[in-house]
Each structure stands twice: as structure tokens, then as C-alpha cells.
Design a protein around this motif. Structure first.
Motif, PDB file in Angstrom:
ATOM      1  N   TRP A   1       0.828  -1.204   0.000  1.00 25.61           N
ATOM      2  CA  TRP A   1       0.000   0.000   0.000  1.00 25.61           C
ATOM      3  C   TRP A   1       0.867   1.260   0.000  1.00 25.61           C
ATOM      4  O   TRP A   1       0.570   2.224  -0.713  1.00 25.61           O
ATOM      5  CB  TRP A   1      -0.919  -0.030   1.207  1.00 25.61           C
ATOM      6  CG  TRP A   1      -1.762   1.195   1.408  1.00 25.61           C
ATOM      7  CD1 TRP A   1      -1.701   2.077   2.433  1.00 25.61           C
ATOM      8  CD2 TRP A   1      -2.801   1.657   0.548  1.00 25.61           C
ATOM      9  NE1 TRP A   1      -2.633   3.069   2.282  1.00 25.61           N
ATOM     10  CE2 TRP A   1      -3.330   2.830   1.127  1.00 25.61           C
ATOM     11  CE3 TRP A   1      -3.345   1.197  -0.658  1.00 25.61           C
ATOM     12  CZ2 TRP A   1      -4.364   3.553   0.532  1.00 25.61           C
ATOM     13  CZ3 TRP A   1      -4.378   1.922  -1.245  1.00 25.61           C
ATOM     14  CH2 TRP A   1      -4.872   3.090  -0.650  1.00 25.61           C
TER      15      TRP A   1
ATOM     16  N   ARG B   1       2.267   2.093  -3.490  1.00 21.63           N
ATOM     17  CA  ARG B   1       1.303   2.275  -4.571  1.00 21.63           C
ATOM     18  C   ARG B   1       1.638   3.507  -5.389  1.00 21.63           C
ATOM     19  O   ARG B   1       2.309   4.436  -4.893  1.00 21.63           O
ATOM     20  CB  ARG B   1      -0.108   2.405  -4.001  1.00 21.63           C
ATOM     21  CG  ARG B   1      -0.339   3.718  -3.253  1.00 21.63           C
ATOM     22  CD  ARG B   1      -1.666   3.723  -2.515  1.00 21.63           C
ATOM     23  NE  ARG B   1      -1.941   4.995  -1.861  1.00 21.63           N
ATOM     24  CZ  ARG B   1      -1.464   5.360  -0.686  1.00 21.63           C
ATOM     25  NH1 ARG B   1      -0.647   4.544  -0.024  1.00 21.63           N
ATOM     26  NH2 ARG B   1      -1.771   6.528  -0.168  1.00 21.63           N
TER      27      ARG B   1
ATOM     28  N   GLN C   1      -6.698  -5.026   1.788  1.00 16.44           N
ATOM     29  CA  GLN C   1      -6.876  -5.786   0.554  1.00 16.44           C
ATOM     30  C   GLN C   1      -7.864  -5.099  -0.367  1.00 16.44           C
ATOM     31  O   GLN C   1      -7.659  -5.006  -1.588  1.00 16.44           O
ATOM     32  CB  GLN C   1      -7.323  -7.205   0.883  1.00 16.44           C
ATOM     33  CG  GLN C   1      -6.222  -8.078   1.477  1.00 16.44           C
ATOM     34  CD  GLN C   1      -6.748  -9.357   2.113  1.00 16.44           C
ATOM     35  OE1 GLN C   1      -7.931  -9.469   2.426  1.00 16.44           O
ATOM     36  NE2 GLN C   1      -5.878 -10.331   2.300  1.00 16.44           N
ATOM     37  N   ALA C   2      -8.962  -4.574   0.211  1.00 21.76           N
ATOM     38  CA  ALA C   2      -9.965  -3.865  -0.590  1.00 21.76           C
ATOM     39  C   ALA C   2      -9.377  -2.594  -1.191  1.00 21.76           C
ATOM     40  O   ALA C   2      -9.663  -2.249  -2.355  1.00 21.76           O
ATOM     41  CB  ALA C   2     -11.179  -3.543   0.274  1.00 21.76           C
TER      42      ALA C   2
ATOM     43  N   LEU D   1      -6.203  -2.058  -1.933  1.00 23.35           N
ATOM     44  CA  LEU D   1      -5.249  -2.450  -2.983  1.00 23.35           C
ATOM     45  C   LEU D   1      -5.994  -2.873  -4.254  1.00 23.35           C
ATOM     46  O   LEU D   1      -5.545  -2.550  -5.378  1.00 23.35           O
ATOM     47  CB  LEU D   1      -4.350  -3.581  -2.478  1.00 23.35           C
ATOM     48  CG  LEU D   1      -3.274  -3.160  -1.468  1.00 23.35           C
ATOM     49  CD1 LEU D   1      -2.648  -4.373  -0.820  1.00 23.35           C
ATOM     50  CD2 LEU D   1      -2.185  -2.305  -2.165  1.00 23.35           C
ATOM     51  N   GLU D   2      -7.102  -3.579  -4.093  1.00 21.32           N
ATOM     52  CA  GLU D   2      -7.883  -3.997  -5.262  1.00 21.32           C
ATOM     53  C   GLU D   2      -8.480  -2.806  -5.985  1.00 21.32           C
ATOM     54  O   GLU D   2      -8.567  -2.783  -7.223  1.00 21.32           O
ATOM     55  CB  GLU D   2      -9.007  -4.938  -4.821  1.00 21.32           C
ATOM     56  CG  GLU D   2      -8.519  -6.318  -4.381  1.00 21.32           C
ATOM     57  CD  GLU D   2      -9.601  -7.142  -3.722  1.00 21.32           C
ATOM     58  OE1 GLU D   2     -10.769  -6.663  -3.701  1.00 21.32           O
ATOM     59  OE2 GLU D   2      -9.294  -8.234  -3.219  1.00 21.32           O
ATOM     60  N   LEU D   3      -8.880  -1.770  -5.227  1.00 24.95           N
ATOM     61  CA  LEU D   3      -9.508  -0.610  -5.821  1.00 24.95           C
ATOM     62  C   LEU D   3      -8.569   0.175  -6.720  1.00 24.95           C
ATOM     63  O   LEU D   3      -8.966   0.714  -7.757  1.00 24.95           O
ATOM     64  CB  LEU D   3     -10.068   0.299  -4.724  1.00 24.95           C
ATOM     65  CG  LEU D   3     -10.938   1.471  -5.210  1.00 24.95           C
ATOM     66  CD1 LEU D   3     -12.222   0.957  -5.859  1.00 24.95           C
ATOM     67  CD2 LEU D   3     -11.283   2.396  -4.053  1.00 24.95           C
TER      68      LEU D   3
END
Length: 354
Positions: free
Chosen positions: A122, A125, A348-349, A351-353
Motif C-alpha cells: 500500500w 502504490r 486488501q480492498a 489495494l484492489e480498488l
């Protein structure tokens, strides 16, 4: 006994009942009953009388509490057992043991390692544009507001919450309080984000401001103030501290944070500060929402994403049971696991976004 303290204090001051009644603005007959032991003064009345009579207020409160406890249990066959249970809970809240560092199970330590690996991803990113950042905050903020309010009984749906926050709409059939809870929580999230951006730490001022925002226009008189009256949690047997204990307990609360903020894993620290706040229950209302915001302030301050505890019945009961395992059994593991699991799901949510 408190009756003896009051009577002896009045005699030493050479005051007649009538004179003391006038100074304290308390009915003379009621004062007489206090001194005879047939009535108990309220905490506010005790404070007023103590100031006039020059009493040692710590000793007076001890006697007052002892008399109240005796009055509650003297006719119950389970009195001694009840006192032992209460003693263990008060010891947890007041003893220096609460400054000890908790131990972690192997399974929990492995989860935290996984979480920290995701945190590194994260942190690495790509830099988000202002519009991307705004959309991401808007998405997660609405969900967080919805779930946190849902835990406390707010009936606005996720879509309705989004309409209130983003469009300023009024939802038919829903109370003004529910609308205010949504608006207030959204403002409190923005305040917490500002603290994080300014690299400030948790303190009394920030805690009081978070709570003030939560109760703004819902209960303005008590917003950002420690409660002045005893309270109970509906459906729970947990004994909550009396109002006169709150200043000392909250001093210990912030001391714990200062001692452990660089020693504990941030997720465990966030869980601890959450649980300790709801166990002390310093506010008349809004303790849960405030505690979850404090937890997330600490997570965000340390580079994690927000842990969003769900408000559906199953998740809410799991959350309450995890808190009770600390308050009643002094077992923090279930709550540590819950906060860690929610932190994993959140990052996790995120990172997926992106």
C-alpha cells in the motif's frame, strides 16, 4: 459512613442544619435525612456539601460509594459473589496492570506479518491524483459511516447514507437524529483525516473534538464532555465506572497511549485504545463511534487503512462478544483477532480498488 462525615463536618464548622441548607441550596429536611442515614445524597449534592464543610473529598467519595454498595447488596444472598465479580472488573480498569504490554499468540503474530506485507504494498502504490484520492475516500468513508452507525442502531441503508452524505438529501420516513448521525460521522472522519495529515497524535483535545462532532446537534449539552451521571449498557452486565472516577481513568488512558505508542504493534495499540475507551465509557452517548474513530486514527496514523467493523447482526454480536471477553474474562485475543482481520480485509480492498 457518609452520614457521620456530614454531621461531624457540620458540627466542626459550627453550622446549624438551617444554615447549611441555605448555603448548599438543599432542603433542610433532606439534609437531616442525610445525617440520619435514611437518605443518600446524590454525587452532585455530596460535592456541594463537601466543598462547604471542607471535607476530604476522596475519603467522602469512598464512604459514599461504600454506603451505596451496601445499600444495593445487603439483602441479597449473592452479595459476596457479586462484590467479587465487581472487584475484578474495577481492578482491571484502575490497577497499574493495565499499563502492561499484552502478549500475542503465534497465529495472531503471523496475521500481523501478513498485514505488514500488505501495508508495504500500500505504501508503494502509485501516487493518486486528487480526483482519484477524493473518489477513494468518498467510497470508503460512506461505507464506514454506514457500518459504524448501523452498529448503534441507525436504520439508514448504505444507499441512503450515500445520498445524505454526498447529495445532502433528506430520506423520507427516517428521523432527524439518524440524518444527523450520518452527517456528524462523516465530519468526524474528515477531522480524523486532518489529524493524520498534520501528523498529530491522539490526545485529550482530539478525543473531545471527535466526540463533539459525533454528538453535535444530537446532544449538544453533552458533546465533547465526560458524563456527569452513572450509566449502564443496555443488555450488558458489565459494571461501568462512576463519574467521579473518569478523570483519573482517562489520565491512565492517555498515559497508556504514550507509554505504548512506540512499543506495541500499531494494530494491537489501536485495538487496545478502542477497548479501553468503551470499557471506561467516559461519555453519556457516542462511546462506540468515538472508540472506532480513535482506533482508525491510530491505524491511519501508522500507515494502515481503516478497519471497518460491520453492523449486521452476526458481525455486531461477534464484536460485542470479543469486547466482553476482555471486560469479563481479561482475554484480549478475540478482539485483537477481530481488529486484525478487519484491517486485513480493508487493506486488501484498498489495494484492489487501485
Amino acid at each position: 459512613m457518609i452520614r457521620n462525615l456530614l454531621r461531624n463536618g457540620r458540627v466542626e464548622k459550627n453550622l446549624k442544619l438551617k444554615e447549611l441548607a441555605a448555603q448548599a441550596d438543599i432542603d433542610q429536611t433532606l439534609l437531616s435525612r442525610f445525617e440520619k442515614g435514611s437518605r443518600m445524597p446524590t454525587e452532585k449534592q455530596l460535592n456541594v456539601l463537601g466543598e462547604i464543610l471542607g471535607l476530604d473529598m476522596r475519603a467522602a467519595r469512598v464512604e459514599w460509594m461504600a454506603d451505596k454498595l451496601v445499600g444495593m447488596v445487603q439483602y441479597h444472598p449473592e452479595a459476596m459473589e457479586a462484590l467479587r465479580v465487581a472487584e475484578s472488573r474495577v481492578e482491571y480498569l484502575t490497577s497499574k496492570k493495565v499499563l502492561d504490554s499484552p502478549s500475542l499468540s503465534e497465529g495472531l503474530a503471523l496475521k500481523l506479518e501478513k498485514l505488514d506485507a500488505l501495508k508495504a504494498q500500500w505504501a508503494a502504490r502509485p501516487v493518486l491524483s486528487p480526483s482519484q484520492l477524493h473518489r477513494m475516500h468518498a467510497f470508503f468513508d460512506v461505507e464506514y459511516t454506514y457500518e459504524s452507525n448501523r452498529i448503534e442502531g441507525n436504520t439508514l441503508s448504505l444507499q441512503e447514507t450515500a445520498l445524505v452524505v454526498n447529495e445532502g438529501l433528506t430520506i423520507g420516513g427516517k428521523s432527524m437524529r439518524e440524518h444527523l448521525e450520518v452527517i456528524n460521522h462523516s465530519e468526524a472522519i474528515a477531522f480524523v483525516r486532518g489529524i493524520v495529515e498534520r501528523k498529530e497524535d491522539l490526545g485529550r483535545r482530539s478525543l473531545m473534538e471527535i466526540h463533539r462532532l459525533i454528538l453535535k446537534e444530537v446532544d449538544t449539552a453533552n458533546a465533547g464532555r465526560y458524563r456527569q451521571v452513572p450509566v449502564r449498557i443496555s443488555g450488558s452486565e458489565t459494571e461501568l465506572p462512576q463519574p467521579y472516577m473518569l478523570d483519573k481513568l482517562m489520565e491512565d488512558y492517555f498515559e497508556y497511549y504514550e507509554v505504548h505508542r512506540l512499543r506495541l504493534h500499531p494494530v494491537i495499540l489501536a485495538a487496545e485504545m478502542h477497548e479501553r475507551l468503551v470499557s471506561i465509557h467516559p461519555f453519556i452517548d457516542g462511546n462506540g463511534r468515538t472508540a472506532r474513530l480513535v482506533m482508525n486514527l491510530i491505524l491511519l496514523r501508522n500507515g494502515y487503512t481503516r478497519a471497518n467493523i460491520k453492523g449486521n447482526t452476526e458481525s455486531r454480536m461477534h464484536y460485542y462478544r470479543a469486547l466482553q471477553s476482555i471486560q469479563e474474562d481479561n482475554n484480549p485475543e478475540p478482539f485483537y483477532q477481530l481488529v486484525t482481520d478487519e484491517s486485513l480485509r480493508s487493506i486488501q480492498a484498498h489495494l484492489e480498488l487501485i
